[in-house]
Design a protein around this motif. Structure first.
Motif, PDB file in Angstrom:
ATOM      1  N   PHE A 467     -15.198 -56.725  13.054  1.00 43.43           N
ATOM      2  CA  PHE A 467     -16.050 -55.563  13.258  1.00 43.43           C
ATOM      3  C   PHE A 467     -17.103 -55.550  12.166  1.00 43.43           C
ATOM      4  O   PHE A 467     -16.828 -55.953  11.032  1.00 43.43           O
ATOM      5  N   THR A 469     -18.324 -54.192   9.543  1.00 42.30           N
ATOM      6  CA  THR A 469     -18.074 -53.195   8.512  1.00 42.30           C
ATOM      7  C   THR A 469     -17.588 -53.982   7.300  1.00 42.30           C
ATOM      8  O   THR A 469     -17.607 -55.212   7.310  1.00 42.30           O
ATOM      9  N   GLU A 472     -12.834 -54.710   3.515  1.00 39.75           N
ATOM     10  CA  GLU A 472     -11.638 -53.877   3.348  1.00 39.75           C
ATOM     11  C   GLU A 472     -11.383 -53.038   4.598  1.00 39.75           C
ATOM     12  O   GLU A 472     -10.237 -52.898   5.023  1.00 39.75           O
ATOM     13  N   ASN A 473     -12.437 -52.525   5.198  1.00 40.75           N
ATOM     14  CA  ASN A 473     -12.218 -51.729   6.410  1.00 40.75           C
ATOM     15  C   ASN A 473     -11.791 -52.589   7.584  1.00 40.75           C
ATOM     16  O   ASN A 473     -11.093 -52.134   8.477  1.00 40.75           O
ATOM     17  N   TYR A 477      -8.155 -52.184   9.630  1.00 32.67           N
ATOM     18  CA  TYR A 477      -8.576 -51.687  10.944  1.00 32.67           C
ATOM     19  C   TYR A 477      -7.483 -50.925  11.665  1.00 32.67           C
ATOM     20  O   TYR A 477      -7.734 -49.901  12.300  1.00 32.67           O
ATOM     21  N   PRO A 480      -6.482 -47.035   9.230  1.00 30.29           N
ATOM     22  CA  PRO A 480      -7.703 -46.611   8.534  1.00 30.29           C
ATOM     23  C   PRO A 480      -7.494 -45.587   7.422  1.00 30.29           C
ATOM     24  O   PRO A 480      -8.460 -45.201   6.781  1.00 30.29           O
ATOM     25  N   VAL A 487      -4.505 -52.661   0.790  1.00 33.31           N
ATOM     26  CA  VAL A 487      -5.440 -53.610   1.387  1.00 33.31           C
ATOM     27  C   VAL A 487      -5.456 -54.887   0.564  1.00 33.31           C
ATOM     28  O   VAL A 487      -5.369 -55.996   1.080  1.00 33.31           O
TER      29      VAL A 487
ATOM     30  N   PRO B  19     -10.335 -40.733   9.542  1.00 33.70           N
ATOM     31  CA  PRO B  19      -9.810 -41.714   8.599  1.00 33.70           C
ATOM     32  C   PRO B  19     -10.958 -42.308   7.785  1.00 33.70           C
ATOM     33  O   PRO B  19     -11.995 -42.672   8.348  1.00 33.70           O
ATOM     34  N   ARG B  21     -11.507 -45.060   6.394  1.00 35.61           N
ATOM     35  CA  ARG B  21     -11.891 -46.460   6.569  1.00 35.61           C
ATOM     36  C   ARG B  21     -12.347 -46.777   7.986  1.00 35.61           C
ATOM     37  O   ARG B  21     -12.593 -47.928   8.314  1.00 35.61           O
ATOM     38  N   GLU B 240     -19.929 -52.673  20.615  1.00 35.13           N
ATOM     39  CA  GLU B 240     -18.814 -53.132  19.791  1.00 35.13           C
ATOM     40  C   GLU B 240     -17.496 -52.917  20.514  1.00 35.13           C
ATOM     41  O   GLU B 240     -16.615 -53.774  20.503  1.00 35.13           O
ATOM     42  N   ARG B 253      -6.320 -48.710  18.344  1.00 33.86           N
ATOM     43  CA  ARG B 253      -7.275 -47.835  17.673  1.00 33.86           C
ATOM     44  C   ARG B 253      -8.040 -46.968  18.671  1.00 33.86           C
ATOM     45  O   ARG B 253      -9.001 -46.289  18.290  1.00 33.86           O
TER      46      ARG B 253
END
Lengths: 633, 633
Positions: A467, A469, A472-473, A477, A480, A487, B19, B21, B240, B253
């Motif tokens: 994704f 971003t 870390e995000n 995933y 979150p 992480v 969230p 993140r 996405e 998610r």
């Protein structure tokens, strides 16, 4: 060699698209008028869910159109008021007062018309935006929920078209289609009544351009719409040629193929340009003809009306009313084509959109499904047979049975296309089995909720999606809310940490389509780190270390030892060192288990597993020898 | 581990917090949308492209002016008809007929002018647009690879499309705005000429609109931009969701993403409603000003008519002009934004076209003959991408015709750069490279490309059929040649298993084939190219053992009768080579065949004795040890 191109190198892409267009979303187009009307009615119903705004919009339209009709009448009256005096010669001040009244009325009418037009436009757009908003959410939700079997079949580009362009077509329908019917209805209907009742002959002439312009503009709009789609197709071929050329510039240069590529570009470019030119032609022919017919009608009104004024049948004011009325009517009548187009567009776009929204989701919760309760952590495949829903003649997996319990690892190996990965996709119910059953602690996975199942089963995919971003995000995933330390710990175990620290922005580096691109091996490590953030009872590694070198893989395995203790692990791989240590190894060929046992048992057996082992574990023999050996059996 | 998070790890908190993140979509505004309104340099550049269509542009401008003229004439004819043909004081049948005759002539001219104007402008603008794109694309075929290495394909694509399109808009509208300016001045002039004081009075509302629009425009534009951007953001998130749907579903998610998407869709709705308000607020303002102008004409003009200071026809003509005179102001203020956008785009297009072409054929470049012997030699070659960061230092080696040489060395040792230099992707900083005894800088790039075939690490396939991909630019290659090549590299079997055999369409980048299969197709492509010298960068990714075996066999076939330079990663390949060149930090460390190098006990033997199946598997630490040991001895 006249042209370096295959005769339809360009056309072939369009053909390919047609093939895709034959998908579930497009059958509506063939279904004709009945379906089209249904679609329109459905869009209208969606709009009616905002009754206040709809009534405001339509109410304002009526008022604005009526006020607009008043303006020519007032102008005619003003002209007459100046004339009466000139001819009659009565007291000037009275006439001037009358003029002042007319002027004030004109001003008031104009202001009011402006305000109501504003309301009309604003509220009708607002209804459209609200409908668009609702549809957006519905499309998003649907796409997220539709099963893998749907996404396998439908091209992502087609879905994007539905979600963006088709949705736009539906959204615009209320303001450009529906409301305009009312506007034109009042303007033409009431206007015609006013004119015809004043002077039938002159009224007829003044309105004579309406049918012609309405027809031309509808034809033009529809043709432009059809050619627009065609033009987009052609431009997308051009785009693809440029995109591939630039993406594969090294290949182009390596083969010194610049001239070939330019020829390919020129051909596609000319193909698109020709259509662009003919579209200009369609547009121009129609607009000039429409303007001309309007002016012809005006000329006739001037001629006939002038004679009538001369004959004393009507006043100059009335003639002015007729002429100004025509100018007022000109724009909306031209826009009639847009209205027709809005209907056509809404009916095809809406058709595709609603087809998507109405699709049945193949894999979903049974009514009354309960959350999965994992107790002992026993996974069983019980005579599982699988076929893809749209290719039922081909059995992908046949009678697969095995069992694994918490802490155990099952390795699955086999030639490409043997069905290994399908096993990974059945556990989280990306697809449903055709026969047999998969159970977790005795519960058939089709009887539990999808959400609970997918929390219990995590698949590390072969090709993981990044994704756009931060790293870390991306790692977090699936979780979150995760804290930074977790992480980093997951990233360390996945042997990604050192690489990330080497990046200028570390864990906050943006990756993905619009960010830094990661190599296949780095992506796979990230994907493993993602899984380590979760707490599944069952973990499936679907060829997820293929691009990671053996040494790193070993370190990952080592780091994951504790993690694997609490869960069932399924490893699918072609590199034997990845799964040699498994408690049970299944060798799959053509969808069936042909050998099973531990590494040592299978080696001793001397079958297919052994042959594969020999191939992989003795790499130092040089290519010629290996090639020769396998040739001889 | 924080097990209590489990239940809600994936959800929105009760207090509605998202969230930290979690994000969806990734749209970023990357580029300045608006530039200076007027940029001489950019305009000069645009003019270069317009110049070939000078005549068309001239005709178009003339037609626009004629068209505008006819529009101005029509109310004047009406005025003439009323004042000379219909007033009771001077009823004159002839005057009426004359005016209708004039009217007919004027509208015919109007018809012709509008036709010419729109079709010429439309087609010329399309041509300029396509020419511009072609010039840019063709330039990109020649610019040095170091530019292409640094530049994202997506960025270049947005130059080739978005920027070029905004130029088209600019070209079309600028000719039309000539008409707008003419119309504005024409109306002002005619009104003042008809009656100076009444004209002046009526025109006094014009500056009011100007001022209002000057204040309105920047705010409205901000609102429009915000809406546009919000739309891109929302669509980006949808795209996405479509592309990453498998990852989303595996990590469950959907719920979080839906909430986040809803946030974006809501923001989008608000932005559009705001933009709509800005757009619509202009409507009552324009209408009120029109009403005001009409009211003034009615009161003042009317009383002038009463006092015989003015002909009633003039008053009618005024009323006609008033209905038109806000149009040019509206389009001219819009033109301002179009100009700014075009200048920003033009600036970016200029940047691309100004990228220097570093590598060109020498003036006296000769063709590299296909009969050359196929030898390659490096003579004291030094090279670097940046001046003070040498990648190759004084490298010299010879490759004899027909010999296979493996280049070996850790990442960053300069292997790939050396290969790229043979093909003259870059120029050496000092020393020289000879192919077939000729300096690569002294022969044409085309002929060099025909004699040096390259197989890249990442096989790149184009959309199209398998056949087209193997043949690539060799238009004279027959079907038999292609099939033979595919058979030779062992690709024939899997190609025949595809739905349409050699005529099967490949997905984007060959997505429907496995990595190994793509590799084999790229081998076949190199075989069809039939070059004397083959440069091959072996894939590092792990391919399943079955395909791997095919690839190893194909490699042997590919190198038969050719000079081969292979960047080798697999020991099997390395051992099969006639000679091995070991590179480290841009210097040649050792050369010799496998046995000689082992006997020499240098870096190669150290690495070999670490016993990894591939040099790429050797962990960094072991590598460092080997190097240290090497420098110690």
């Amino acid at each position: 060699m006249d042209s370096p191109l295959n005769s339809d190198a360009i056309g072939s892409a369009a053909k390919r698209r047609e093939k895709f267009a034959g998908n579930a979303l497009d059958h509506v187009q063939a279904a004709g008028w009945g379906r089209g009307l249904n679609t329109i009615w459905r869009i209208t119903r969606m709009a009616l869910r905002h009754p206040w705004q709809v009534s405001f919009a339509i109410g304002s339209t009526f008022i604005a159109a009526s006020l607009q009709l008043l303006i020519p009448v007032l102008l005619g009256r003003a002209v007459d008021q100046t004339q009466t005096v000139v001819t009659g010669g009565s007291a000037g001040s009275a006439a001037e007062t009358a003029l002042l009244v007319t002027a004030l009325l004109l001003l008031a009418t104009s202001v009011a018309r402006g305000i109501f037009t504003m309301f009309q436009n604003y509220f009708s757009e607002s209804v459209g935006h609200h409908t668009g908003y609702e549809l957006r959410l519905a499309v998003y939700e649907k796409i997220q929920r539709l099963s893998f079997s749907f996404h396998d079949k439908v091209h992502s580009g087609d879905l994007i078209t539905v979600g963006m362009l088709d949705l736009e077509g539906v959204r615009m329908f209320f303001s450009t289609g529906l409301v305009r019917i009312f506007l034109l209805g009042v303007l033409i209907g009431v206007g015609a009544y006013l004119l015809l009742s004043t002077d039938p002959m002159l009224g007829f002439l003044a309105l004579s351009f309406v049918p012609f312009v309405a027809w031309r503009s509808s034809v033009a709009q529809i043709r432009l719409r059809l050619t627009w789609r065609e033009l987009q197709e052609r431009l997308s071929v051009l785009t693809r040629i440029m995109d591939e050329n630039l993406g594969g510039i090294r290949v182009v240069r390596a083969f010194a193929a610049q001239a070939y590529e330019m020829a390919k570009f020129d051909k596609a470019s000319k193909f698109a340009l020709d259509l662009a030119h003919s579209r200009v032609g369609i547009r121009v022919r129609n607009t000039s003809a429409m303007t001309f017919s309007f002016f012809v009608a005006m000329g006739l009104v001037l001629l006939v009306g002038g004679n009538k004024v001369v004959a004393g049948e009507i006043t100059v004011g009335t003639l002015t009313t007729f002429l100004t009325f025509m100018t007022i009517l000109q724009m909306p009548v031209r826009q009639l084509g847009m209205m027709v187009n809005a209907f056509a567009r809404a009916s095809t776009c809406g058709g595709r959109l609603f087809a998507l929204l109405d699709l049945d989701i193949a894999v979903k919760d049974k009514p009354g499904a309960k959350p999965l309760a994992v107790t002992d952590g026993i996974v069983r495949f019980d005579n599982v047979t699988f076929k893809y829903p749209d290719a039922p003649e081909k059995t992908v997996l046949r009678n697969i049975s095995f069992e694994a319990r918490r802490g155990q690892t099952v390795g699955i190996v086999g030639p490409p296309g043997s069905g290994k990965s399908t096993i990974a996709h059945l556990l989280p119910r990306f697809y449903d089995v055709a026969e047999g059953a998969i159970t977790v602690d005795g519960q058939d996975i089709r009887d539990v909720t999808l959400a609970s199942l997918r929390q219990a089963v995590t698949v590390v995919q072969q090709d993981s999606f990044l994704f756009t971003t931060t790293i870390e995000n991306n790692i977090a995933y699936g979780d979150p809310w995760a804290q930074e330390q977790r992480v980093e710990r997951a990233s360390e175990s996945a042997q990604l940490h050192n690489y990330v620290l080497g990046l200028p922005q570390g864990y906050t580096t943006v990756v993905g389509e619009r960010g830094v691109s990661l190599s296949g091996g780095q992506r796979q490590r990230l994907s493993i780190a993602r899984t380590l953030m979760l707490h599944p009872s069952i973990m499936v590694l679907d060829d997820s270390t293929a691009a990671i070198d053996a040494a790193t893989e070993q370190r990952i395995r080592h780091a994951m030892r504790d993690y694997a203790k609490d869960r069932v692990t399924l490893i699918i791989a072609h590199r034997l060192s990845s799964l040699m240590h498994a408690d049970l190894i299944l060798f799959i060929e053509n969808g069936e288990i042909v050998e099973r046992g531990t590494h040592d048992e299978l080696l001793a057996k001397g079958g297919r597993y052994r042959a594969l082992y020999d191939l992989q574990v003795r790499p130092g023999d040089g290519i010629l020898e290996i090639a020769g050996k396998t040739d001889n059996g | 581990m924080a097990e209590e998070l489990e239940a809600e790890r994936n959800d929105i908190r009760d207090d509605g917090r998202r969230p930290p993140r979690a994000t969806v979509g990734s749209y970023r505004v990357e580029e300045e949308m608006f530039g200076k309104v007027f940029d001489g340099k950019v305009l000069g550049r645009i003019w270069q492209f317009v110049r070939p269509y000078k005549i068309q542009m001239f005709i178009a401008v003339a037609a626009v002016l004629i068209f505008t003229g006819t529009q101005l004439l029509i109310p004047l004819i009406v005025r003439y008809a009323i004042d000379n043909g219909m007033t009771p004081t001077g009823i004159d049948q002839n005057a009426l007929l004359i005016s209708v005759g004039l009217f007919a002539i004027v509208i015919l001219i109007n018809y012709a002018a509008s036709f010419v104007q729109e079709s010429v402008v439309g087609k010329a603008a399309e041509n300029v647009l396509f020419d511009m794109r072609r010039a840019m694309f063709s330039h990109l075929q020649r610019v040095s690879l170091s530019f292409m290495d640094k530049t994202e394909v997506g960025r270049l694509m947005s130059r080739l499309q978005g920027d070029v399109n905004s130029m088209q808009e600019f070209l079309e509208t600028s000719v039309l705005s000539v008409g707008d300016i003419a119309l504005l001045f024409g109306i002002v002039f005619v009104m003042l000429w008809l009656d100076f004081s009444l004209g002046l009075l009526t025109l006094s509302v014009l500056p009011v609109l100007f001022i209002v629009r000057i204040f309105w425009l920047p705010r409205a534009r901000k609102a429009f931009m915000a809406a546009h951007e919000a739309n891109s953001v929302t669509n980006g998130a949808l795209a996405e969701a479509i592309h990453g749907v498998r990852a989303v579903q595996s990590m469950d998610r959907q719920h979080v993403n839906f909430t986040l998407y809803n946030d974006k869709a809501t923001a989008n709705l608000r932005a559009h409603l705001t933009a709509s308000k800005y757009a619509q607020v202009m409507v009552p303002i324009v209408d009120s000003l029109t009403g005001l102008a009409m009211a003034m004409v009615v009161v003042i003009g009317g009383s002038m008519v009463l006092n015989r200071g003015l002909d009633v026809g003039v008053m009618v003509a005024f009323l006609f002009y008033i209905q038109r005179f806000f149009d040019p102001i509206r389009s001219l203020t819009l033109q301002y934004s179009v100009m700014q956008r075009a200048m920003a785009s033009g600036q970016r297009i200029t940047e691309v076209m100004d990228v220097r072409v570093d590598i060109t054929d020498a003036e006296d470049a000769e063709e590299l003959s296909p009969d050359m012997d196929g030898s390659v030699s490096f003579r004291n070659v030094s090279f670097g991408y940046e001046l003070n960061q040498p990648v190759l230092k004084n490298v010299s080696f010879e490759v004899k015709p027909g010999e296979t040489v493996a280049l070996v060395g850790p990442t960053g040792s300069g292997k790939s750069s050396a290969m790229a230099l043979i093909h003259r992707f870059y120029d050496v900083q000092s020393g020289q490279i000879l192919v077939g005894g000729k300096d690569v800088r002294s022969v044409t790039q085309d002929s060099l490309g025909q004699q040096v075939a390259m197989v890249l690490q990442e096989p790149f396939l184009f959309t199209g059929t398998v056949f087209e991909n193997i043949r690539y630019h060799k238009a004279d290659a027959s079907r038999e040649t292609v099939i033979e090549a595919a058979k030779a590299v062992g690709a024939h079997d899997f190609i025949m298993a595809l739905p349409d055999g050699y005529d099967s369409e490949l997905d984007e980048r060959g997505g429907n084939l496995s990595l190994g299969q793509r590799q084999l197709i790229s081998f076949a492509r190199a075989l069809v190219a039939d070059a004397k010298i083959l440069v091959l960068d072996e894939a590092t990714a792990n391919i399943d053992s079955y395909t791997e075996m095919l690839i190893q066999k194909a490699l042997v076939k590919l190198l038969e009768g050719r000079t081969g330079l292979v960047i080798a990663h697999r020991l099997a390949t390395i051992r099969g080579a006639d000679r091995i060149i070991v590179l480290q930090n841009g210097e040649v460390m050792e050369t010799g065949n496998h046995d000689q190098l082992i006997a020499a006990k240098g870096l190669y033997s150290k690495l070999y004795n670490l016993n990894y199946a591939s040099f790429d598997d050797i962990p960094e630490s072991a590598l460092a040890e080997a190097r240290a040991a090497q420098s110690a001895t």
